[in-house]
Design a protein around this motif. Structure first.
Motif, mmCIF file in Angstrom:
data_model
loop_
_atom_site.group_PDB
_atom_site.id
_atom_site.type_symbol
_atom_site.label_atom_id
_atom_site.label_comp_id
_atom_site.label_asym_id
_atom_site.label_seq_id
_atom_site.Cartn_x
_atom_site.Cartn_y
_atom_site.Cartn_z
ATOM 1 N N LYS A 6 18.232 53.711 25.922
ATOM 2 C CA LYS A 6 18.165 55.179 25.711
ATOM 3 C C LYS A 6 17.162 55.692 27.102
ATOM 4 O O LYS A 6 16.692 54.814 27.737
ATOM 5 C CB LYS A 6 17.485 55.263 24.600
ATOM 6 N N THR A 7 17.576 56.800 27.263
ATOM 7 C CA THR A 7 17.010 57.530 28.203
ATOM 8 C C THR A 7 15.611 57.932 27.662
ATOM 9 O O THR A 7 15.619 58.804 26.726
ATOM 10 C CB THR A 7 17.645 58.692 28.622
ATOM 11 N N LEU A 8 14.344 57.501 28.263
ATOM 12 C CA LEU A 8 12.985 58.235 27.966
ATOM 13 C C LEU A 8 12.769 59.467 28.572
ATOM 14 O O LEU A 8 13.229 59.549 29.981
ATOM 15 C CB LEU A 8 12.125 57.039 28.044
ATOM 16 N N PRO A 9 12.067 60.273 28.208
ATOM 17 C CA PRO A 9 11.590 61.625 28.947
ATOM 18 C C PRO A 9 10.716 61.268 30.336
ATOM 19 O O PRO A 9 10.089 60.292 30.169
ATOM 20 C CB PRO A 9 10.560 62.144 27.646
ATOM 21 N N GLY A 10 11.004 62.041 31.057
ATOM 22 C CA GLY A 10 10.370 61.594 32.460
ATOM 23 C C GLY A 10 10.916 60.750 33.295
ATOM 24 O O GLY A 10 10.480 60.289 34.507
ATOM 25 N N MET A 11 11.870 59.969 32.924
ATOM 26 C CA MET A 11 12.508 58.929 33.596
ATOM 27 C C MET A 11 13.339 59.526 34.844
ATOM 28 O O MET A 11 14.142 60.456 34.476
ATOM 29 C CB MET A 11 13.462 58.123 32.795
ATOM 30 N N GLU A 16 15.905 54.955 35.216
ATOM 31 C CA GLU A 16 16.897 54.449 34.157
ATOM 32 C C GLU A 16 17.708 53.758 34.637
ATOM 33 O O GLU A 16 18.087 52.802 33.682
ATOM 34 C CB GLU A 16 17.741 55.951 34.161
ATOM 35 N N HIS A 17 18.252 53.576 35.805
ATOM 36 C CA HIS A 17 19.010 52.445 36.396
ATOM 37 C C HIS A 17 18.475 51.010 36.145
ATOM 38 O O HIS A 17 19.166 50.179 35.870
ATOM 39 C CB HIS A 17 19.537 52.630 37.824
ATOM 40 N N GLU A 18 17.284 51.068 36.626
ATOM 41 C CA GLU A 18 16.415 49.680 36.784
ATOM 42 C C GLU A 18 16.154 49.321 35.333
ATOM 43 O O GLU A 18 16.210 48.080 34.925
ATOM 44 C CB GLU A 18 15.150 50.015 37.652
ATOM 45 N N HIS A 19 15.711 50.253 34.598
ATOM 46 C CA HIS A 19 15.423 50.122 32.982
ATOM 47 C C HIS A 19 16.577 49.340 32.379
ATOM 48 O O HIS A 19 16.559 48.323 31.724
ATOM 49 C CB HIS A 19 14.952 51.191 32.418
ATOM 50 N N ALA A 20 17.769 49.927 32.500
ATOM 51 C CA ALA A 20 19.081 49.636 31.869
ATOM 52 C C ALA A 20 19.380 48.237 32.442
ATOM 53 O O ALA A 20 19.735 47.158 31.661
ATOM 54 C CB ALA A 20 20.202 50.800 32.227
ATOM 55 N N ALA A 21 19.175 47.910 33.786
ATOM 56 C CA ALA A 21 19.482 46.697 34.292
ATOM 57 C C ALA A 21 18.595 45.466 33.665
ATOM 58 O O ALA A 21 18.920 44.391 33.421
ATOM 59 C CB ALA A 21 19.093 46.557 35.795
ATOM 60 N N LEU A 22 17.032 45.685 33.593
ATOM 61 C CA LEU A 22 16.421 44.922 32.821
ATOM 62 C C LEU A 22 16.623 44.722 31.513
ATOM 63 O O LEU A 22 16.662 43.586 31.295
ATOM 64 C CB LEU A 22 14.743 45.452 33.166
ATOM 65 N N LEU A 23 16.906 45.679 30.879
ATOM 66 C CA LEU A 23 17.445 45.403 29.355
ATOM 67 C C LEU A 23 18.647 44.673 29.163
ATOM 68 O O LEU A 23 18.889 43.897 28.348
ATOM 69 C CB LEU A 23 17.656 46.883 28.727
ATOM 70 N N GLY A 24 19.594 44.799 30.121
ATOM 71 C CA GLY A 24 20.692 43.960 30.105
ATOM 72 C C GLY A 24 20.439 42.680 30.496
ATOM 73 O O GLY A 24 20.905 41.547 29.717
ATOM 74 N N ARG A 25 19.448 42.113 31.307
ATOM 75 C CA ARG A 25 18.766 40.790 31.525
ATOM 76 C C ARG A 25 18.054 40.301 30.483
ATOM 77 O O ARG A 25 18.331 39.146 30.012
ATOM 78 C CB ARG A 25 17.903 40.686 32.927
ATOM 79 N N LEU A 64 12.019 36.280 32.631
ATOM 80 C CA LEU A 64 12.095 37.545 33.387
ATOM 81 C C LEU A 64 10.709 38.070 33.773
ATOM 82 O O LEU A 64 10.709 39.222 33.957
ATOM 83 C CB LEU A 64 12.732 38.373 32.432
ATOM 84 N N LEU A 65 9.740 37.255 33.907
ATOM 85 C CA LEU A 65 8.590 37.556 34.140
ATOM 86 C C LEU A 65 8.457 38.428 35.573
ATOM 87 O O LEU A 65 7.792 39.536 35.697
ATOM 88 C CB LEU A 65 7.542 36.385 34.325
ATOM 89 N N VAL A 66 9.021 37.775 36.549
ATOM 90 C CA VAL A 66 8.760 38.501 37.978
ATOM 91 C C VAL A 66 9.678 39.890 37.962
ATOM 92 O O VAL A 66 9.238 40.992 38.271
ATOM 93 C CB VAL A 66 9.349 37.724 39.050
ATOM 94 N N PRO A 67 10.979 40.159 37.468
ATOM 95 C CA PRO A 67 11.670 41.265 37.463
ATOM 96 C C PRO A 67 10.917 42.330 36.412
ATOM 97 O O PRO A 67 10.856 43.520 36.741
ATOM 98 C CB PRO A 67 13.008 41.032 36.999
ATOM 99 N N CYS A 68 10.465 42.064 35.324
ATOM 100 C CA CYS A 68 9.690 42.799 34.379
ATOM 101 C C CYS A 68 8.350 43.316 34.915
ATOM 102 O O CYS A 68 8.187 44.684 34.943
ATOM 103 C CB CYS A 68 9.608 42.118 33.139
ATOM 104 N N ARG A 69 7.678 42.278 35.584
ATOM 105 C CA ARG A 69 6.342 42.897 36.203
ATOM 106 C C ARG A 69 6.694 43.806 37.367
ATOM 107 O O ARG A 69 6.300 44.998 37.537
ATOM 108 C CB ARG A 69 5.646 41.530 36.764
ATOM 109 N N ALA A 70 7.695 43.608 38.255
ATOM 110 C CA ALA A 70 7.868 44.530 39.457
ATOM 111 C C ALA A 70 8.523 45.721 38.940
ATOM 112 O O ALA A 70 8.062 46.732 39.609
ATOM 113 C CB ALA A 70 9.115 43.658 40.174
ATOM 114 N N ILE A 73 5.318 47.774 37.794
ATOM 115 C CA ILE A 73 4.653 48.116 38.955
ATOM 116 C C ILE A 73 5.063 49.287 39.688
ATOM 117 O O ILE A 73 4.650 50.264 40.073
ATOM 118 C CB ILE A 73 4.202 46.874 39.876
ATOM 119 N N ARG A 74 6.346 48.880 39.726
ATOM 120 C CA ARG A 74 7.373 50.278 40.666
ATOM 121 C C ARG A 74 7.190 51.494 39.935
ATOM 122 O O ARG A 74 6.886 52.440 40.636
ATOM 123 C CB ARG A 74 8.680 49.584 40.808
ATOM 124 N N HIS A 75 7.519 51.568 38.680
ATOM 125 C CA HIS A 75 7.303 52.671 37.914
ATOM 126 C C HIS A 75 6.191 53.121 37.064
ATOM 127 O O HIS A 75 6.093 54.011 36.153
ATOM 128 C CB HIS A 75 8.345 52.816 36.980
#
Length: 107
Positions: A6-11, A16-25, A64-70, A73-75
């Motif tokens: 889902k799209t969260l306010p302020g994304m 949104e793209h990175e969040h969707a990719a992480l959720l897919g993984r 998924l520790l590393v991509p989740c942490r990245a 931090i990035r966002h």
């Protein structure tokens, strides 16, 4: 953490793209990701410091520790525990990340 996309306010679109990719993984490795299912899944989004610390320790075994942490931090994600980091740790790391980016952009 839920894997419903889902799209969260302020994304931003990038976030949104990175969040969707992480959720897919996460969906692909659901059985091995401690924040997704189980009796303690809510521990990652609580405001209780001791419970957050327990959740952060459980992240250590996550594939998924590393991509989740990245991502966190990035966002500058402060909505709970991400990648084994507490919200205050994410904020500090995000500040350093942005400072490094700003330094790299200077002529």
């Amino acid at each position: 953490m839920t894997t419903a996309t889902k799209t969260l306010p302020g994304m931003t679109a990038e976030q949104e793209h990175e969040h969707a990719a992480l959720l897919g993984r996460i969906e692909e490795q659901r059985e091995q990701v401690p924040c997704v299912d189980g009796p303690n899944a809510g521990d990652w989004v609580t405001d209780e410091k001791h419970t957050q610390a327990t959740a952060a320790r459980a992240c250590r075994a996550c594939p998924l520790l590393v991509p989740c942490r990245a991502y966190a931090i990035r966002h500058a994600e402060t909505g709970g525990v991400w990648g084994g980091l507490l919200p205050t740790q994410i904020t500090a790391q995000a500040r350093h990340y942005r400072a490094a980016l700003d330094e790299d952009r200077r002529p």
